[in-house]
Motif scaffolding. Structure first.
Motif, PDB file in Angstrom:
ATOM      1  N   CYS A   1       5.391  26.866 -22.197  1.00 56.89           N
ATOM      2  CA  CYS A   1       4.690  28.083 -21.973  1.00 56.89           C
ATOM      3  C   CYS A   1       5.294  29.022 -21.013  1.00 56.89           C
ATOM      4  CB  CYS A   1       3.261  27.820 -21.378  1.00 56.89           C
ATOM      5  SG  CYS A   1       2.217  26.933 -22.454  1.00 56.89           S
ATOM      6  N   PRO A   2       5.477  30.235 -21.255  1.00 54.50           N
ATOM      7  CA  PRO A   2       5.676  30.996 -19.864  1.00 54.50           C
ATOM      8  C   PRO A   2       5.425  30.695 -18.715  1.00 54.50           C
ATOM      9  CG  PRO A   2       5.081  32.413 -21.922  1.00 54.50           C
ATOM     10  CD  PRO A   2       4.677  31.080 -22.019  1.00 54.50           C
ATOM     11  N   GLY A   3       6.315  30.373 -17.696  1.00 52.20           N
ATOM     12  CA  GLY A   3       5.810  30.122 -16.207  1.00 52.20           C
ATOM     13  C   GLY A   3       5.992  28.398 -16.073  1.00 52.20           C
ATOM     14  N   CYS A   4       5.846  27.603 -17.083  1.00 54.55           N
ATOM     15  CA  CYS A   4       5.881  26.153 -17.113  1.00 54.55           C
ATOM     16  C   CYS A   4       7.051  25.739 -16.365  1.00 54.55           C
ATOM     17  CB  CYS A   4       6.106  25.470 -18.384  1.00 54.55           C
ATOM     18  SG  CYS A   4       5.996  23.743 -18.599  1.00 54.55           S
ATOM     19  N   GLY A   5       6.823  25.032 -15.093  1.00 53.23           N
ATOM     20  CA  GLY A   5       7.684  24.421 -14.409  1.00 53.23           C
ATOM     21  C   GLY A   5       8.709  23.427 -14.918  1.00 53.23           C
ATOM     22  N   HIS A   6       8.199  22.841 -16.031  1.00 54.59           N
ATOM     23  CA  HIS A   6       9.007  21.874 -16.984  1.00 54.59           C
ATOM     24  C   HIS A   6      10.273  22.555 -17.395  1.00 54.59           C
ATOM     25  CE1 HIS A   6       5.850  19.272 -16.477  1.00 54.59           C
ATOM     26  NE2 HIS A   6       5.444  18.998 -17.922  1.00 54.59           N
ATOM     27  N   ARG A   7      10.531  23.909 -17.446  1.00 51.73           N
ATOM     28  CA  ARG A   7      11.400  24.483 -18.325  1.00 51.73           C
ATOM     29  C   ARG A   7      12.447  24.725 -17.297  1.00 51.73           C
ATOM     30  NH1 ARG A   7       9.183  28.293 -19.924  1.00 51.73           N
ATOM     31  NH2 ARG A   7       9.154  28.110 -22.134  1.00 51.73           N
ATOM     32  N   THR A   8      12.336  25.090 -16.085  1.00 56.51           N
ATOM     33  CA  THR A   8      13.238  25.125 -15.031  1.00 56.51           C
ATOM     34  C   THR A   8      13.671  23.726 -14.850  1.00 56.51           C
ATOM     35  OG1 THR A   8      11.973  26.776 -14.174  1.00 56.51           O
ATOM     36  CG2 THR A   8      13.669  26.235 -12.783  1.00 56.51           C
ATOM     37  N   ALA A   9      12.875  22.783 -14.892  1.00 56.69           N
ATOM     38  CA  ALA A   9      13.552  21.215 -14.403  1.00 56.69           C
ATOM     39  C   ALA A   9      14.301  20.900 -15.579  1.00 56.69           C
ATOM     40  CB  ALA A   9      12.210  20.371 -14.374  1.00 56.69           C
ATOM     41  N   PHE A  10      13.970  21.214 -16.985  1.00 55.31           N
ATOM     42  CA  PHE A  10      14.970  20.848 -17.888  1.00 55.31           C
ATOM     43  C   PHE A  10      16.214  21.628 -17.672  1.00 55.31           C
ATOM     44  CE2 PHE A  10      11.360  19.068 -20.374  1.00 55.31           C
ATOM     45  CZ  PHE A  10      11.664  18.129 -20.667  1.00 55.31           C
ATOM     46  N   TYR A  11      16.268  22.744 -17.383  1.00 54.25           N
ATOM     47  CA  TYR A  11      17.379  23.667 -17.301  1.00 54.25           C
ATOM     48  C   TYR A  11      18.318  23.108 -15.978  1.00 54.25           C
ATOM     49  CZ  TYR A  11      20.059  27.995 -16.599  1.00 54.25           C
ATOM     50  OH  TYR A  11      21.166  28.965 -16.615  1.00 54.25           O
ATOM     51  N   ALA A  12      17.595  22.725 -15.157  1.00 54.92           N
ATOM     52  CA  ALA A  12      18.341  22.176 -13.972  1.00 54.92           C
ATOM     53  C   ALA A  12      19.226  20.825 -14.413  1.00 54.92           C
ATOM     54  CB  ALA A  12      17.288  21.935 -12.785  1.00 54.92           C
ATOM     55  N   ILE A  13      18.368  20.109 -15.141  1.00 51.81           N
ATOM     56  CA  ILE A  13      19.000  18.894 -15.750  1.00 51.81           C
ATOM     57  C   ILE A  13      20.133  19.028 -16.353  1.00 51.81           C
ATOM     58  CG2 ILE A  13      18.677  16.650 -17.084  1.00 51.81           C
ATOM     59  CD1 ILE A  13      15.714  16.920 -16.073  1.00 51.81           C
ATOM     60  N   LYS A  14      20.042  20.021 -17.313  1.00 58.01           N
ATOM     61  CA  LYS A  14      21.230  20.375 -18.242  1.00 58.01           C
ATOM     62  C   LYS A  14      22.480  20.971 -17.644  1.00 58.01           C
ATOM     63  CE  LYS A  14      22.785  19.800 -22.183  1.00 58.01           C
ATOM     64  NZ  LYS A  14      22.585  20.335 -23.394  1.00 58.01           N
ATOM     65  N   GLN A  15      22.079  21.804 -16.571  1.00 57.35           N
ATOM     66  CA  GLN A  15      23.287  22.443 -15.777  1.00 57.35           C
ATOM     67  C   GLN A  15      24.063  21.370 -15.156  1.00 57.35           C
ATOM     68  OE1 GLN A  15      23.981  25.815 -15.799  1.00 57.35           O
ATOM     69  NE2 GLN A  15      22.669  25.613 -17.437  1.00 57.35           N
ATOM     70  N   VAL A  16      23.266  20.069 -14.544  1.00 53.65           N
ATOM     71  CA  VAL A  16      24.050  19.165 -13.778  1.00 53.65           C
ATOM     72  C   VAL A  16      24.944  18.298 -14.766  1.00 53.65           C
ATOM     73  CG1 VAL A  16      23.709  17.264 -12.324  1.00 53.65           C
ATOM     74  CG2 VAL A  16      22.503  19.413 -11.971  1.00 53.65           C
ATOM     75  N   PHE A  17      24.216  17.808 -15.890  1.00 46.18           N
ATOM     76  CA  PHE A  17      24.682  16.771 -16.779  1.00 46.18           C
ATOM     77  C   PHE A  17      25.339  17.351 -18.243  1.00 46.18           C
ATOM     78  CE2 PHE A  17      21.660  14.372 -14.047  1.00 46.18           C
ATOM     79  CZ  PHE A  17      22.752  13.364 -13.650  1.00 46.18           C
ATOM     80  N   LYS A  18      25.213  18.810 -18.254  1.00 46.29           N
ATOM     81  CA  LYS A  18      25.469  19.410 -19.616  1.00 46.29           C
ATOM     82  C   LYS A  18      25.408  18.213 -20.687  1.00 46.29           C
ATOM     83  CE  LYS A  18      28.387  22.120 -16.615  1.00 46.29           C
ATOM     84  NZ  LYS A  18      27.326  22.939 -16.506  1.00 46.29           N
ATOM     85  N   ASP A  19      26.510  17.920 -21.431  1.00 46.41           N
ATOM     86  CA  ASP A  19      26.552  17.137 -22.617  1.00 46.41           C
ATOM     87  C   ASP A  19      26.711  15.717 -22.444  1.00 46.41           C
ATOM     88  OD1 ASP A  19      25.232  19.369 -24.006  1.00 46.41           O
ATOM     89  OD2 ASP A  19      27.295  19.984 -24.836  1.00 46.41           O
ATOM     90  N   ASP A  20      27.001  15.412 -21.152  1.00 49.05           N
ATOM     91  CA  ASP A  20      27.617  14.314 -20.845  1.00 49.05           C
ATOM     92  C   ASP A  20      26.681  12.955 -20.929  1.00 49.05           C
ATOM     93  OD1 ASP A  20      30.072  15.473 -20.334  1.00 49.05           O
ATOM     94  OD2 ASP A  20      29.609  15.793 -18.376  1.00 49.05           O
ATOM     95  N   ALA A  21      25.494  13.380 -20.599  1.00 45.12           N
ATOM     96  CA  ALA A  21      24.427  12.417 -20.395  1.00 45.12           C
ATOM     97  C   ALA A  21      23.514  12.167 -21.835  1.00 45.12           C
ATOM     98  CB  ALA A  21      23.379  12.815 -19.348  1.00 45.12           C
ATOM     99  N   ILE A  22      22.819  10.986 -21.900  1.00 43.47           N
ATOM    100  CA  ILE A  22      21.891  10.725 -22.809  1.00 43.47           C
ATOM    101  C   ILE A  22      20.521  10.905 -22.145  1.00 43.47           C
ATOM    102  CG2 ILE A  22      20.898   9.029 -24.278  1.00 43.47           C
ATOM    103  CD1 ILE A  22      23.438   7.394 -24.182  1.00 43.47           C
ATOM    104  N   TYR A  23      19.737  11.699 -22.948  1.00 48.52           N
ATOM    105  CA  TYR A  23      18.539  12.160 -22.345  1.00 48.52           C
ATOM    106  C   TYR A  23      17.342  11.602 -23.123  1.00 48.52           C
ATOM    107  CZ  TYR A  23      21.552  15.792 -20.390  1.00 48.52           C
ATOM    108  OH  TYR A  23      22.390  16.664 -19.701  1.00 48.52           O
ATOM    109  N   THR A  24      16.833  10.782 -22.761  1.00 49.89           N
ATOM    110  CA  THR A  24      15.510  10.038 -23.210  1.00 49.89           C
ATOM    111  C   THR A  24      14.159  10.786 -22.841  1.00 49.89           C
ATOM    112  OG1 THR A  24      15.410   8.382 -21.472  1.00 49.89           O
ATOM    113  CG2 THR A  24      16.961   7.963 -23.203  1.00 49.89           C
TER     114      THR A  24
END
Length: 597
Positions: A348-371
């Motif tokens: 949803c617009p405003g969902c905090g999960h979005r920013t969290a996932f964005y931060a995770i992806k910014q740090v690990f990019k395509d290097d990590a396995i995301y479960t």
């Protein structure tokens, strides 16, 4: 009194009217409305009882079983995959039996529309040897709820009501009875041969269960027939409702006879065989697996020979196509339906999960396995921060498994597991214990929005209140994580990108240097709760500076907020859906997204 009720609401009314005073379960679409409806009715009609969610379905089933043994009429509520979680006590309770009456309400999701599996809970009834009733309408859902409790009391056996999405969520006017309160009198008659049975007594309990099923099959099985054709369709549940409408609308009443079965297990095949002997052809159409067909044990058309599709929901159009293939009704000219453009589900617009996932992806990019895990956070798929989704709690178990698997190959591969707060309580704690105990270094991110959001914002153990509004003791996730023995624990607001980025980098460094999991809690209330939206920080305006926007769509593709739209040259803010949280600002590399305070 006549009420306009959904199938789930009708079940709740029927259960309470029949005398059920203890309901537990775990929310899951399409079953989630049964328990809240019971809570609402109990308040409205001043009914005493216990009606609340449990931490998971296994716990819920054990709680209801104990209350039933204490002679209280009870019900358990779950969706089909929830019953999987409860299988251990469910199978055992079938043997031990019930005392006050135990109704197992399970809603299946053929299609599936919101589930990780497409399965038929009637098979679970067959497997456990308990009767199952299958309503075809909300009115029958109401009637069958009462009938199920009466059957359970009479034979001291759990009885299942199996609905499907269309029955659970469709509505109709239903003439209902009266709800009245009574004094609940619990009692427990000690009987270790039954309630604490050793293997020898389990054998005897199994024998008793078989005797109960034989009695129910002989005394309670009935077939209702409709129309007068030479071909017979045996059916049940929502498929009956569709067939009835098709036969009536297309004037097929002299071609087909319908045999409706309310109780698909146990089936009295002798009674059914006597009926089918009169017809030139028998077709079995049932939603789900061939439960009736396998018990029928006689030549017929159905799922086994491919006449009925072996997977997918049996919609009206699918049933029409079956009848057309059998030359029972003519082919129809296909109508030119205008299909709306496909739009994938997103956070949803405003969902905090979005920013969290964005931060995770910014740090690990395509290097990590995301479960990933079951819940809103499944939609981290859209932000390319989820690689696997299996079942409740599997993000942590998979994180452990991947880390160990790559460790065996001496490959250092970062693994980031994401799990919601309610799912962590449900099934995430035990695999985290395993990870700590077995020295598995990977990152677990608990996305805590303080609600079970995807199924309708039910409370979690972190809340200070229960589903019925009663006061509850909050259980803090961080206390559990510390108690398990996790040394690395950081907590951030999921709207604080800098905090999350810093915590993720520190966690990354930790798992590279220590043999233990790192846990991060990214917490922000769901904006779809009243309190969450009311208290959510918001700016006066969020806007895109057209002079700075390059039209690269990085914000749309990487941040994926539905309020960001591309007009062909630049990105705009959809002010009809934007809640002015300003979280999208971090996603623009050219600082084109701005906020007005």
């Amino acid at each position: 009194m006549k009420l306009f009720l959904s199938g789930n609401e009708a079940i709740a009314f029927g259960l309470l009217e029949a005398g059920v005073r203890f309901i537990s379960g775990y929310p899951g679409t399409p079953s989630s409305e049964v328990l809240p409806a019971a809570v609402k009715l109990a308040k409205q009609f001043k009914i005493d009882g216990y009606f609340n969610w449990a931490v998971n379905e296994k716990v819920a089933f054990e709680e209801t079983t104990a209350a039933s043994i204490a002679n209280i009429p009870v019900a358990f509520v779950a969706k089909q995959v929830g019953l999987n979680v409860a299988m251990d006590p469910y199978m055992n309770t079938a043997l031990v039996g019930s005392d006050g009456g135990l109704v197992v309400v399970v809603a299946d999701d053929p299609g599936p529309h919101s589930s990780q599996t497409e399965q038929d809970s009637r098979f679970m009834a067959y497997f456990a040897k308990i009767p199952v009733l299958e309503p075809s309408t909300p009115k029958e859902a109401y009637l069958f709820a009462k009938k199920a409790l009466n059957l359970s009391r009479q034979y001291k056996i759990p009885v299942m009501i199996r609905t499907t999405t269309r029955v659970s969520h469709s509505k109709e006017d239903i003439e209902v009875g009266r709800l009245s309160n009574y004094t609940i009198k619990a009692q427990f008659n000690k009987n270790t041969d039954r309630y604490a049975a050793t293997p020898h007594f389990r054998y005897l309990l199994h024998k008793q269960l078989n005797e109960k099923i034989e009695k129910i099959k002989n005394n309670e099985f009935e077939i209702k027939t409709y129309f007068s054709g030479k071909k017979l369709i045996i059916t049940s549940g929502i498929s009956f409702a569709y067939l009835y409408d098709i036969i009536t609308e297309y004037k097929l009443t002299d071609k087909l006879t319908i045999a409706k079965i309310d109780m698909p297990y146990p089936l009295n095949e002798e009674t059914l065989h006597r009926l089918t002997d009169k017809f030139e052809e028998v077709i079995i159409i049932e939603e789900g697996y061939p439960v009736i067909e396998l018990q029928f044990r006689k030549e017929c058309k159905g799922r086994e020979d491919g006449t009925v599709p072996k997977e997918g929901e049996l919609t009206i159009d699918v049933i029409k196509s079956i009848l057309q293939k059998l030359s029972i009704m003519p082919e129809e000219k296909s109508s030119k339906l205008i299909k709306p453009p496909f739009k994938r589900p997103s956070l949803c617009p405003g969902c905090g999960h979005r920013t969290a996932f964005y931060a995770i992806k910014q740090v690990f990019k395509d290097d990590a396995i995301y479960t990933g895990d079951i819940g809103c956070y499944t939609l981290g798929l859209n932000l390319k921060a989820v690689d696997t989704v299996h079942c409740m709690g599997a993000s942590v178990s998979f994180g452990f498994g991947f880390q160990k698997a790559f460790g065996l190959s001496n490959i250092k591969k970062p693994v980031v597991a994401t799990i919601g707060d309610s799912t962590f309580f449900h099934s995430g704690i035990t695999p985290l214990i395993d990870a700590v105990h077995n020295n598995s270094p990977f990152i677990v991110v608990i996305l805590d929005n303080s609600t079970v959001a995807m199924t309708g914002n039910q409370p979690t153990p972190t809340n200070t209140y229960n589903e019925d509004g009663s006061k509850a003791t909050p259980v803090l996730i961080e206390n559990i994580v510390k108690a398990i023995g996790v040394d690395f624990l950081k907590i951030c607001d999921a709207y604080d990108f800098d905090c999350m980025e810093k915590a993720l980098l520190e966690a990354k460094d930790y798992i590279e240097n220590y043999s233990s999991p790192a846990v991060l809690i990214f917490r922000h209330p769901c904006i779809y709760t009243t309190e969450g939206l009311k208290n959510n920080p918001r700016f006066k305006r969020v806007f895109v500076d057209e002079q700075l926007c390059k039209g690269c769509k990085i914000c749309i593709e990487n941040f994926e907020c539905p309020s960001l739209i591309f007009n062909g040259s630049v990105v705009e803010i959809d002010t009809t859906t934007c809640i002015n949280c300003g979280q999208c600002v971090v996603s623009c590399p050219f600082d084109a997204i701005k906020v007005e305070k």
